[in-house]
Design a protein around this motif. Structure first.
Motif, short mmCIF file in Angstrom:
data_model
loop_
_atom_site.label_atom_id
_atom_site.label_comp_id
_atom_site.label_asym_id
_atom_site.label_seq_id
_atom_site.Cartn_x
_atom_site.Cartn_y
_atom_site.Cartn_z
N GLU A 76 0.83 -1.21 0.00
CA GLU A 76 0.00 0.00 0.00
C GLU A 76 0.86 1.25 0.00
O GLU A 76 0.35 2.35 0.03
N THR A 77 2.18 1.09 -0.01
CA THR A 77 3.10 2.22 0.02
C THR A 77 4.15 2.07 -1.06
O THR A 77 4.81 1.03 -1.16
N PHE A 112 -3.26 4.47 -2.45
CA PHE A 112 -1.98 4.15 -1.83
C PHE A 112 -1.23 5.43 -1.50
O PHE A 112 -1.70 6.53 -1.79
N ALA A 113 -0.07 5.28 -0.88
CA ALA A 113 0.76 6.42 -0.49
C ALA A 113 2.12 6.31 -1.15
O ALA A 113 2.66 5.21 -1.31
N THR A 127 5.85 7.28 -0.34
CA THR A 127 6.66 7.67 0.81
C THR A 127 8.00 8.20 0.31
O THR A 127 8.77 7.46 -0.30
N SER A 146 4.91 11.46 3.45
CA SER A 146 3.97 10.56 2.77
C SER A 146 2.98 11.39 1.97
O SER A 146 2.42 12.36 2.47
#
Length: 184
Positions: A3-4, A29-30, A32, A70
């Motif tokens: 998810e990142t 999603f993110a 980062t 993020s």
């Protein structure tokens, strides 16, 4: 599924960008941004294909030395979809691309199946309770209701007036409602 999407900045030198070759997500999603060196400005951009189904929280970011930031990517279009995310540092000095593939979310194994019948309201069915024991327990209430009704009718006959008539009607309605709930 991740998810990142990790992006490493300044790991091998000023304005260096290190990204995975590809990334797969099944929902929002993110990204980062992890800075390993001097402070840096980062610009994120979705290509046209990915931009049709996703939106970046913001495109320009300042990431301080040794910090992590993020950035959310919200999905809002038809899935599956794919495209590229461009990561630029140093005002265009360095750039990197990530192939992003957004797939349909898989049905979770811990999900609880819901029957379609639950979406339609059901009519309430009432069953009459003809238990003699139940009727005996309610006998004092019925007697009290009959006494109140007799008292209201007597008062209405003795006192000639609109207030007595109104009081009698109120008692009649109350006894009727009570009888309805008792017999239900």
């Amino acid at each position: 599924m991740s998810e990142t999407l990790p992006v490493d900045l300044n790991r091998d030198g000023l304005h260096d960008v290190d990204v995975p070759a590809s990334f797969e997500a099944d929902g929002s999603f993110a990204v980062t941004l992890e800075n390993h060196g001097a402070p840096v400005h980062v610009h994120l951009r979705l290509d046209d294909e990915l931009g049709e189904v996703a939106t970046l929280e913001a495109s320009n970011h300042y990431v301080e030395e040794g910090s992590t930031r993020s950035v959310g990517v919200e999905l809002h279009g038809d899935l599956p979809a794919s495209g590229r995310l461009k990561v630029v540092t140093g005002y265009g000095a360095e750039s990197a691309y990530v192939d992003v593939n957004v797939v349909e979310p898989e049905e979770r194994s811990d999900a609880i199946p819901v029957d379609d019948d639950l979406t339609t309201p059901r009519r309430r069915t009432t069953e009459r309770n003809d238990d003699p024991g139940e009727l005996r327990r309610n006998l004092p209430l019925v007697a009290l209701g009959v006494a109140a009704l007799a008292l209201a009718v007597t008062a209405g006959l003795l006192v000639n007036g609109l207030a007595a008539l109104f009081g009698t009607l109120v008692v009649l309605v109350g006894v009727g409602v009570a009888a309805y709930f008792l017999l239900e």
